[in-house]
Design an enzyme around this catalytic site. Sequence first.
Site, PDB file in Angstrom:
ATOM      1  CG  HIS A 252     -15.957  -9.566  20.377  1.00  0.00           C
ATOM      2  ND1 HIS A 252     -16.717 -10.279  21.515  1.00  0.00           N
ATOM      3  CD2 HIS A 252     -16.063 -10.271  19.265  1.00  0.00           C
ATOM      4  CE1 HIS A 252     -17.418 -11.297  20.668  1.00  0.00           C
ATOM      5  NE2 HIS A 252     -17.003 -11.433  19.612  1.00  0.00           N
TER       6      HIS A 252
ATOM      7  CG  ASP B  87     -13.678  -3.113  28.485  1.00  0.00           C
ATOM      8  OD1 ASP B  87     -13.639  -3.949  27.662  1.00  0.00           O
ATOM      9  OD2 ASP B  87     -13.477  -3.156  29.545  1.00  0.00           O
TER      10      ASP B  87
HETATM   11  C1  GDG Z   1     -13.644  -8.650  25.109  1.00  0.00           C
HETATM   12  C2  GDG Z   1     -13.741  -7.078  25.122  1.00  0.00           C
HETATM   13  C3  GDG Z   1     -16.000  -7.418  25.448  1.00  0.00           C
HETATM   14  C4  GDG Z   1     -12.384 -12.769  34.265  1.00  0.00           C
HETATM   15  N1  GDG Z   1     -11.337 -13.185  35.138  1.00  0.00           N
HETATM   16  C5  GDG Z   1     -11.696 -14.573  35.449  1.00  0.00           C
HETATM   17  C6  GDG Z   1     -13.121 -14.795  34.543  1.00  0.00           C
HETATM   18  N2  GDG Z   1     -13.008 -13.611  33.867  1.00  0.00           N
HETATM   19  C7  GDG Z   1     -14.164 -13.669  32.658  1.00  0.00           C
HETATM   20  C8  GDG Z   1     -15.011 -12.398  33.181  1.00  0.00           C
HETATM   21  C9  GDG Z   1     -15.818 -12.260  31.892  1.00  0.00           C
HETATM   22  C10 GDG Z   1     -14.615 -12.206  31.111  1.00  0.00           C
HETATM   23  O1  GDG Z   1     -13.793 -13.074  31.555  1.00  0.00           O
HETATM   24  C11 GDG Z   1     -13.986 -10.902  30.608  1.00  0.00           C
HETATM   25  O2  GDG Z   1     -14.858 -10.217  29.668  1.00  0.00           O
HETATM   26  P1  GDG Z   1     -14.945  -8.619  29.706  1.00  0.00           P
HETATM   27  O3  GDG Z   1     -15.801  -8.245  28.598  1.00  0.00           O
HETATM   28  O4  GDG Z   1     -14.947  -8.009  30.788  1.00  0.00           O
HETATM   29  O5  GDG Z   1     -13.353  -8.284  28.928  1.00  0.00           O
HETATM   30  P2  GDG Z   1     -12.502  -9.029  27.736  1.00  0.00           P
HETATM   31  O6  GDG Z   1     -11.715 -10.253  28.092  1.00  0.00           O
HETATM   32  O7  GDG Z   1     -11.304  -7.892  27.333  1.00  0.00           O
HETATM   33  O8  GDG Z   1     -13.351  -9.320  26.221  1.00  0.00           O
HETATM   34  C12 GDG Z   1     -14.760  -6.709  26.014  1.00  0.00           C
HETATM   35  C13 GDG Z   1     -15.956  -8.881  25.371  1.00  0.00           C
HETATM   36  O9  GDG Z   1     -14.891  -9.317  24.520  1.00  0.00           O
HETATM   37  C14 GDG Z   1     -17.294  -9.670  24.775  1.00  0.00           C
HETATM   38  O10 GDG Z   1     -17.419  -9.098  23.638  1.00  0.00           O
HETATM   39  O11 GDG Z   1     -17.336  -7.151  26.386  1.00  0.00           O
HETATM   40  O12 GDG Z   1     -14.880  -5.317  25.859  1.00  0.00           O
HETATM   41  O13 GDG Z   1     -12.429  -6.306  25.510  1.00  0.00           O
HETATM   42  O14 GDG Z   1     -16.971 -13.011  31.416  1.00  0.00           O
HETATM   43  O15 GDG Z   1     -16.216 -13.104  34.056  1.00  0.00           O
HETATM   44  N3  GDG Z   1     -13.771 -15.942  34.368  1.00  0.00           N
HETATM   45  C15 GDG Z   1     -13.324 -16.870  35.389  1.00  0.00           C
HETATM   46  N4  GDG Z   1     -12.362 -16.848  36.419  1.00  0.00           N
HETATM   47  C16 GDG Z   1     -11.747 -15.732  36.389  1.00  0.00           C
HETATM   48  O16 GDG Z   1     -10.903 -15.428  37.339  1.00  0.00           O
HETATM   49  N5  GDG Z   1     -13.971 -18.108  35.410  1.00  0.00           N
END
Ligand code: GDG
Length: 449
Positions: free
Chosen positions: A157, A359
């Site tokens: 990821h 990222d």
């Molecule tokens: C890894 C990789 C890759 C965040 N704050 C809240 C909340 N979130 C949710 C977001 C989003 C998820 O968490 C974060 O996903 P990201 O992709 O932005 O980042 P990582 O956690 O680092 O994820 C990344 C991912 O895996 C998938 O392959 O894209 O590059 O690092 O969905 O919405 N959700 C809620 N409340 C919050 O306050 N409900």
Amino acid sequence: MPRLVIVSNRVAVPDRLGRGTAGGLVVALREAFQGYPGLWFGWSGKVAAKPATRPRIVENGRVQYALMDLTPRDRQEYYNGFANRALWPTMHYRVGLSDFSRADYIGYRRVNHSFASALAPLTCPDDLVWVHDYHLIPLAQELRSLGLPNRIGYFHHIPWPAPEVLATLPGTEDLLRSIMSYDLVGVQTTRDADNLRRTLIEELGVSASERGRLERIRSFPIGIDTREFEQVATRSNASRLVRQTSTGLGSRKLIIGVDRLDYSKGIPERMGAYERFLVDNADQRGRVTYLQIAPTSRSEVPEYAAVSRSVNEALGRINGALGEPGWVPIHYVTSAYPRFVLAGLYRLASVGLVTPMRDGMNLVAKEYVAAQDPADPGVIILSKFAGAAQQLSGALIVNPNDRLEVAEAIRNALHMDQSERVDRWQTMIGPLRDHDVSWWAAGFLKELA
Ligand code: GDG
């Protein structure tokens, strides 16, 4: 139909109401189970004094959850140690933050071995096994050594860095050899795939006659459940918090950032760029508000306490120096909000500020776009170092290391006329709907099968 066996560090068992924890990976994997009966295996999130040899089984509809507890030492060495203090920073190009210890690496291998030993008896030969993320790279090698004949795939990821970056991490050769045990290795972008192939050639000396084996490395950019997120955002006005935020804004424009509190997300750097924007555009003071939502994560890892301090320092400096009675430049919250509230806040925001230093993909960028009002969408400012930048062609692409460039993008986004905003949004929403999370999971599994 074969059974799907998913293995990931954390397993999200739905609660009694059928709700799972929110978050990209969890939503994505839940989606993958729509098409298959399955088993989801991984860490329960709990720590127990004695090592677990057998998982606790929880049944939920067509999916069985198999949960392993970790000992305090496992958690320290495998999770906080090698995975999050060595692999995570190196894979995000933060070599200076990477702290390798041989004891941690041994702990990482030990947990992978014990997961494989507990999982193997639960599998049938025609199950498709799909392993997720950097915590579990050696799992297929461990399963093969126990005689598992199954198709086993791995999805990475986070970014796969250039070979010379990964080579700084001791133990790399061992990890690379273990990755060759998978039948299919998925990464987020074509750049990650090129980096991984080059790493195998340069570090492992994969010879020209063996190059065919590198074809098993493919990019599968992860998506979100776009249609569902669009609908949730449309209905989000039902949330009191969203309505209150909207009333509180009055005529002020909202800029939003949503990230786990992680140094890879570039939050202090982003605050610095916003400060620069306010200094260079004094007329905008009092006319915009920047809301940063940053749920705390991995707080036992010292580098995460350090990023929290830098964010607080930037916040205090900016709000102290530029705020006025009746106007706070940055609102900063570290609690997590329900998904529909998040969707509503994205929709309220004129600008989505997504500027990670690195990222793998970044699902927040995709969620921000999906949440917009088609007739009057906001503008997304996106780091060139997020995997999502390869897909979101209507974004304002920036280098997060360049405060001035980000500050100018903020100004341009706030001043962009409606027709350009609509044009940019339309170039993004079609591909986001077509290449959603079901497309991602189905594409990987079809290839694996
Ligand atoms: C890894 C990789 C890759 C965040 N704050 C809240 C909340 N979130 C949710 C977001 C989003 C998820 O968490 C974060 O996903 P990201 O992709 O932005 O980042 P990582 O956690 O680092 O994820 C990344 C991912 O895996 C998938 O392959 O894209 O590059 O690092 O969905 O919405 N959700 C809620 N409340 C919050 O306050 N409900």
